[in-house]
Design a protein around this motif. Structure first.
Motif, short mmCIF file in Angstrom:
data_model
loop_
_atom_site.label_atom_id
_atom_site.label_comp_id
_atom_site.label_asym_id
_atom_site.label_seq_id
_atom_site.Cartn_x
_atom_site.Cartn_y
_atom_site.Cartn_z
N TYR A 116 0.82 -1.22 -0.09
CA TYR A 116 0.08 -0.03 0.03
C TYR A 116 0.84 1.37 0.10
CZ TYR A 116 -4.13 2.69 1.24
OH TYR A 116 -5.08 3.57 1.34
N ASP A 117 1.88 1.35 0.93
CA ASP A 117 2.87 2.42 0.90
C ASP A 117 3.41 2.49 -0.47
OD1 ASP A 117 2.10 3.16 3.33
OD2 ASP A 117 3.85 2.12 4.50
N ILE A 118 4.05 1.59 -1.28
CA ILE A 118 4.55 1.61 -2.39
C ILE A 118 3.55 2.18 -3.48
CG2 ILE A 118 5.46 0.26 -4.32
CD1 ILE A 118 6.64 -1.67 -2.19
N SER A 119 2.32 1.77 -3.30
CA SER A 119 1.16 2.47 -4.17
C SER A 119 1.06 4.08 -4.15
CB SER A 119 -0.12 1.86 -4.17
OG SER A 119 0.04 0.34 -4.17
N ILE A 120 1.20 4.37 -2.72
CA ILE A 120 1.09 5.77 -2.64
C ILE A 120 2.30 6.43 -3.03
CG2 ILE A 120 1.07 7.46 -0.50
CD1 ILE A 120 -0.34 5.46 1.06
N VAL A 121 3.58 6.06 -3.13
CA VAL A 121 4.66 6.60 -3.43
C VAL A 121 4.69 6.75 -4.96
CG1 VAL A 121 7.35 6.31 -3.46
CG2 VAL A 121 6.17 6.23 -1.61
N ILE A 122 4.52 5.61 -5.80
CA ILE A 122 4.44 5.81 -7.04
C ILE A 122 3.40 6.40 -7.91
CG2 ILE A 122 5.95 3.46 -7.02
CD1 ILE A 122 3.45 2.20 -8.21
N CYS A 123 2.25 6.52 -6.95
CA CYS A 123 1.05 7.16 -7.63
C CYS A 123 1.41 8.79 -7.45
CB CYS A 123 -0.25 6.67 -7.20
SG CYS A 123 -0.62 4.92 -7.87
N GLY A 124 2.20 9.02 -6.69
CA GLY A 124 2.57 10.58 -6.39
C GLY A 124 1.72 11.26 -5.31
N GLN A 125 1.14 10.31 -4.41
CA GLN A 125 0.42 11.03 -3.52
C GLN A 125 1.03 11.36 -2.27
OE1 GLN A 125 -2.94 8.69 -2.29
NE2 GLN A 125 -3.89 8.33 -4.16
N PRO A 126 0.78 12.46 -1.46
CA PRO A 126 1.56 12.99 -0.37
C PRO A 126 1.97 11.95 0.60
CG PRO A 126 -0.77 13.67 -0.29
CD PRO A 126 -0.44 13.28 -1.75
N TRP A 127 3.08 11.95 1.35
CA TRP A 127 3.38 10.93 2.36
C TRP A 127 4.32 11.61 3.15
CZ3 TRP A 127 8.16 9.04 2.45
CH2 TRP A 127 8.93 9.19 1.46
N THR A 128 4.23 10.88 4.30
CA THR A 128 5.46 11.22 5.39
C THR A 128 5.81 9.70 5.84
OG1 THR A 128 3.73 11.38 7.08
CG2 THR A 128 4.50 13.46 6.02
N VAL A 129 6.68 9.70 6.69
CA VAL A 129 7.35 8.46 7.11
C VAL A 129 6.37 8.03 8.24
CG1 VAL A 129 9.16 7.42 8.41
CG2 VAL A 129 9.92 8.88 6.42
N PRO A 130 6.09 8.80 9.16
CA PRO A 130 5.06 8.41 10.24
C PRO A 130 3.78 7.75 9.79
CG PRO A 130 5.96 10.66 10.88
CD PRO A 130 6.58 10.21 9.42
N VAL A 131 3.23 8.44 8.47
CA VAL A 131 2.07 8.11 8.09
C VAL A 131 2.18 6.69 7.48
CG1 VAL A 131 0.54 8.32 6.17
CG2 VAL A 131 1.07 10.16 7.63
N MET A 132 3.42 6.57 6.45
CA MET A 132 3.57 5.23 6.12
C MET A 132 3.70 4.05 7.08
SD MET A 132 5.96 6.33 2.82
CE MET A 132 5.54 4.92 1.91
N LEU A 133 4.53 4.36 7.99
CA LEU A 133 4.78 3.37 9.23
C LEU A 133 3.40 3.08 9.92
CD1 LEU A 133 7.98 4.80 10.93
CD2 LEU A 133 7.94 2.73 9.56
N GLY A 134 2.63 4.16 10.02
CA GLY A 134 1.15 4.07 10.56
C GLY A 134 0.36 2.88 9.74
N THR A 135 0.44 3.01 8.38
CA THR A 135 -0.36 2.23 7.49
C THR A 135 0.07 0.66 7.74
OG1 THR A 135 -0.50 4.05 5.87
CG2 THR A 135 -0.63 1.72 5.03
N ILE A 136 1.63 0.45 7.82
CA ILE A 136 1.82 -0.65 7.91
C ILE A 136 1.34 -1.61 9.31
CG2 ILE A 136 3.98 -2.16 8.33
CD1 ILE A 136 5.57 -0.42 6.42
#
Length: 241
Positions: A116-136
């Motif tokens: 899911y985090d990879i999808s957010i990054v490659i699709c150009g959506q805004p992200w932060t490290v805390p948000v991505m860790l929270g998703t996992i």
């Protein structure tokens, strides 16, 4: 408790080493990767949110199969008598098998969160490290709770039917077929529609695929899982193995 934890560790290790788990997880990741590519190519019509939804749909089959094998395999291989007449109690063994399924699902959730985090990054959506860790972390929690409920259901069915394939078929019917039937009936009976919001089988897709992890949904999964665990243990205690 220490004895149960020891058995759980052995069961988790055995489950993760199964070729079915490794092959199944690879296939789920491949199909999830295809969904990620679809989100990248068609961001407007497909969307990142569909990646985790389809991943959940694919992984649910793997989860049900692993849960069905957890106890059903003991009856298939004729090892149930040896396992349940060992020094460990039947309650300890059943608890360990259910918890091992939940812990194995934590790994599936970890892979889903990373995808899911990879999808957010490659699709150009805004992200932060805390948000991505929270998703996992969120995906690991969701899959662990889901795995606990599925594991408890599978163990209960295996205690009644003593077969992996039968348990797997029952899980498919309960979690894939029954919700559609109940929804059609619910359109005719309004009261049933409200009851379905508290039925494990009817809200499994809502929980896993659509990520609705409200307090009510979590409570339904945990309470139902505990209830099914107790029923399975009660049935097994009375069986002459």
């Amino acid at each position: 408790m220490k004895k149960t934890m020891s058995i759980t560790f052995l069961e988790v290790t055995k489950l993760l080493k199964k070729s079915e788990f490794l092959i199944g997880l690879i296939l789920v990741l491949v199909m999830g990767g295809g969904m990620t590519y679809g989100a990248y190519r068609f961001p407007d019509s497909f969307g990142v949110h569909n990646v985790i939804a389809f991943y959940g749909n694919f992984s649910s089959i793997l989860i049900m199969f692993l849960a069905a094998k957890s106890l059903g395999e003991e009856f298939d291989l004729k090892t149930a008598t040896f396992v349940f007449t060992s020094r460990s109690t039947r309650t300890q063994i059943v608890t360990a098998k259910i918890v091992s399924v939940a812990l194995a699902n934590m790994l599936i959730g970890l892979c889903g969160g990373i995808l899911y985090d990879i999808s957010i990054v490659i699709c150009g959506q805004p992200w932060t490290v805390p948000v991505m860790l929270g998703t996992i972390g969120k995906e690991m929690l969701i899959y662990t709770i889901y795995g606990f409920a599925i594991g408890a259901t599978a163990v209960m069915i295996a205690c009644l039917r003593n077969s992996t394939i039968t348990s797997f078929i029952y899980l498919i019917v309960l979690f894939w077929v029954m919700p559609g039937i109940l929804q059609m009936i619910g359109q005719k009976i309004a009261a049933l529609g409200k009851v379905m919001d508290y039925v494990l089988f009817c809200m499994s897709d809502q929980f896993l695929m659509y990520q609705d992890w409200s307090a009510k949904n979590i409570a339904v999964f945990i309470v139902t899982g505990i209830a099914f665990s107790i029923v399975g243990m009660a049935v097994l205690q009375r069986r002459d193995l």
